[in-house]
Write an enzyme that holds these catalytic residues in place. Structure first.
Site, short mmCIF file in Angstrom:
data_model
loop_
_atom_site.label_atom_id
_atom_site.label_comp_id
_atom_site.label_asym_id
_atom_site.label_seq_id
_atom_site.Cartn_x
_atom_site.Cartn_y
_atom_site.Cartn_z
N SER A 20 0.81 -1.22 0.00
CA SER A 20 0.00 0.00 0.00
C SER A 20 0.85 1.27 0.00
CB SER A 20 -0.89 0.01 1.24
OG SER A 20 -1.49 1.25 1.38
N THR A 67 -7.97 -3.05 4.02
CA THR A 67 -7.86 -3.38 2.60
C THR A 67 -8.05 -4.87 2.41
OG1 THR A 67 -6.53 -3.02 0.62
CG2 THR A 67 -5.31 -3.52 2.64
N LYS A 71 -12.30 -5.84 3.59
CA LYS A 71 -13.23 -4.70 3.44
C LYS A 71 -14.69 -5.06 3.67
CE LYS A 71 -10.75 -1.83 0.05
NZ LYS A 71 -10.97 -1.09 -1.20
N ASP A 106 -13.76 5.55 -0.79
CA ASP A 106 -13.50 5.46 -2.23
C ASP A 106 -14.49 6.34 -3.01
OD1 ASP A 106 -11.28 3.85 -2.16
OD2 ASP A 106 -12.39 1.99 -2.45
N GLY A 132 -16.60 -2.57 -15.29
CA GLY A 132 -16.29 -3.33 -14.08
C GLY A 132 -17.48 -3.34 -13.14
N LEU A 221 -8.99 3.99 -12.54
CA LEU A 221 -8.76 3.72 -11.11
C LEU A 221 -7.41 3.07 -10.86
CD1 LEU A 221 -11.74 4.48 -10.93
CD2 LEU A 221 -12.02 2.70 -9.21
N TYR A 223 -3.58 2.61 -10.55
CA TYR A 223 -2.49 3.60 -10.38
C TYR A 223 -1.10 2.97 -10.42
CZ TYR A 223 -2.71 2.25 -5.46
OH TYR A 223 -2.72 1.53 -4.28
P1 NAP Z 1 -12.73 -6.55 -7.79
O1 NAP Z 1 -13.90 -6.41 -6.87
O2 NAP Z 1 -11.91 -7.78 -7.74
O3 NAP Z 1 -13.29 -6.38 -9.30
C1 NAP Z 1 -12.43 -6.56 -10.39
C2 NAP Z 1 -13.14 -6.17 -11.69
O4 NAP Z 1 -12.20 -6.27 -12.77
C3 NAP Z 1 -14.33 -7.06 -12.02
O5 NAP Z 1 -15.34 -6.28 -12.63
C4 NAP Z 1 -13.72 -8.04 -13.02
O6 NAP Z 1 -14.65 -8.59 -13.94
C5 NAP Z 1 -12.79 -7.10 -13.78
N1 NAP Z 1 -11.75 -7.84 -14.50
C6 NAP Z 1 -10.70 -8.51 -13.96
N2 NAP Z 1 -9.95 -9.06 -14.96
C7 NAP Z 1 -10.56 -8.74 -16.14
C8 NAP Z 1 -10.29 -9.03 -17.51
N3 NAP Z 1 -9.22 -9.77 -17.86
N4 NAP Z 1 -11.11 -8.52 -18.45
C9 NAP Z 1 -12.18 -7.76 -18.10
N5 NAP Z 1 -12.50 -7.46 -16.82
C10 NAP Z 1 -11.70 -7.95 -15.84
O7 NAP Z 1 -11.70 -5.34 -7.61
P2 NAP Z 1 -12.00 -3.84 -7.10
O8 NAP Z 1 -11.77 -3.76 -5.64
O9 NAP Z 1 -13.30 -3.41 -7.66
O10 NAP Z 1 -10.77 -3.04 -7.78
C11 NAP Z 1 -10.72 -2.88 -9.18
C12 NAP Z 1 -9.56 -1.98 -9.57
O11 NAP Z 1 -9.72 -0.70 -8.99
C13 NAP Z 1 -8.18 -2.48 -9.10
O12 NAP Z 1 -7.26 -2.20 -10.12
C14 NAP Z 1 -7.90 -1.62 -7.88
O13 NAP Z 1 -6.52 -1.47 -7.64
C15 NAP Z 1 -8.52 -0.31 -8.32
N6 NAP Z 1 -8.87 0.57 -7.21
C16 NAP Z 1 -8.24 1.78 -7.15
C17 NAP Z 1 -8.55 2.66 -6.13
C18 NAP Z 1 -7.86 4.00 -6.09
O14 NAP Z 1 -7.90 4.65 -5.04
N7 NAP Z 1 -7.24 4.43 -7.16
C19 NAP Z 1 -9.50 2.30 -5.15
C20 NAP Z 1 -10.14 1.07 -5.25
C21 NAP Z 1 -9.80 0.20 -6.28
P3 NAP Z 1 -15.38 -10.00 -13.60
O15 NAP Z 1 -16.54 -9.68 -12.73
O16 NAP Z 1 -15.76 -10.51 -14.95
O17 NAP Z 1 -14.35 -10.87 -12.92
#
Ligand code: NAP
Length: 281
Positions: A20, A67, A71, A106, A132, A221, A223
């Site tokens: 993190s 995290t 969560k 978030d 997503g 999202l 980074y």
């Molecule tokens: P999550 O609940 O695991 O969801 C992951 C998403 O990505 C799902 O919709 C999944 O689709 C999709 N996905 C994964 N591999 C894929 C592929 N090959 N092709 C198409 N779709 C794919 O994760 P999350 O917590 O929502 O986080 C998602 C992203 O946001 C991560 O990169 C995380 O680091 C980022 N994030 C950033 C911040 C920030 O502060 N910048 C905050 C939160 C999260 P399926 O449903 O089909 O598996």
């Protein structure tokens, strides 16, 4: 804390927790605001999470970030606000008169960064397209709906998941097939990637953005890396963008304020400090 010798401390609880950037952000604010506090990393496995959270105060903490993979579990262990419950996950905990409270920052992280990166984006936002359907997508949907975006297309690789999330958020969220993305772009003034596509170690998100209106905004999202293929494509089209690091910094503001009693700012200096950390590790 001023007038007290007691050092306030917060922590990040995760498993694993070592990657993190939150400590870099909070330590920067502690230093620049002159707060006698600390922010530590606590690697806690799932089976030890409830006991750890139950003893937060005894361990000397005023609050915590949580995290992966804690969560969702955190929702049941603290008094969660409506925002955390709607998102289905909590990422920020704090003690208030001995009561452990939880929220999800978030939502404001995404919205705060979008407002700062693309001021006025919502003036002409007819429809948005969110990619997503995981936890991050739910936070983004909550924020966009609360702001009044009339129509949000939701595309997810696994269509059933998009359907379920859309059903939860109501008629303004319309699930669509993943293959429809490019044909929907001309109707959208905001495109948001909440998938893990583009993250280091994952395939890139490759989209032809030529259909987006010239005044559209693209929000990312991811980074790590800072500059994803999606952002590169958007910038090549001279569209305004909001990146994942911005969201990470904005989501940290409320936790710091709740724990340490001073409201920090997201500055260019903070961005430079976190960017330097990202490129050296
Ligand atoms: P999550 O609940 O695991 O969801 C992951 C998403 O990505 C799902 O919709 C999944 O689709 C999709 N996905 C994964 N591999 C894929 C592929 N090959 N092709 C198409 N779709 C794919 O994760 P999350 O917590 O929502 O986080 C998602 C992203 O946001 C991560 O990169 C995380 O680091 C980022 N994030 C950033 C911040 C920030 O502060 N910048 C905050 C939160 C999260 P399926 O449903 O089909 O598996």
């Amino acid at each position: 804390m001023e007038g007290s010798t007691k050092l306030k401390a917060a922590c990040l609880v995760g498993w694993p927790a070592g990657h993190s950037r939150s400590p870099v952000i909070h330590k920067h604010w502690l230093k620049t605001l002159g707060v006698a506090g600390d922010y530590r990393i606590e690697a806690v496995p799932p089976e030890g999470f409830a006991a750890f959270i139950g003893s937060l105060q005894a361990r000397g903490y005023v609050g915590a970030n949580v995290t992966i993979p804690h969560k969702e579990r955190a929702l049941d262990l603290a008094h969660a606000d409506a925002r955390a419950r709607a998102v289905g996950a909590a990422n920020t905990l704090w003690l208030e008169g001995g009561v452990l409270r939880a929220t999800n920052t978030d939502v404001e992280g995404f919205m705060g960064n979008l407002d700062a990166s693309a001021p006025g984006w919502d003036r002409a936002c007819g429809a948005a397209l969110v990619l997503g359907a995981g936890g991050a997508a739910r936070a983004v949907l909550f924020g966009l709906l609360e702001r009044g975006v009339e129509l949000i297309y939701l595309a997810n690789r696994t269509r059933d998941r998009a359907d379920a999330v859309a059903a939860q958020f109501g008629a303004r969220v319309r699930p669509v097939d993943w293959r429809e993305i490019e044909s929907l772009l001309p109707r959208c003034h905001l495109l948001v990637n909440t998938t893990s596509l583009g993250m280091a170690g994952e395939p890139p998100l490759r989209l032809d953005l030529k259909g987006l209106p010239d005044n559209a905004v693209v929000a990312e999202l991811v980074y790590v890396p800072l500059q994803t293929e999606l952002l590169r494509a958007a910038r090549a089209r001279e569209l305004r963008t909001a990146d994942g690091l911005g969201m990470l910094m904005y989501q940290a503001v409320r936790g710091f304020t709740l724990w340490f009693g001073k409201q920090p700012e997201v500055t260019a200096k903070l961005r430079a400090v976190v960017e330097a950390d990202l490129t050296t590790s």
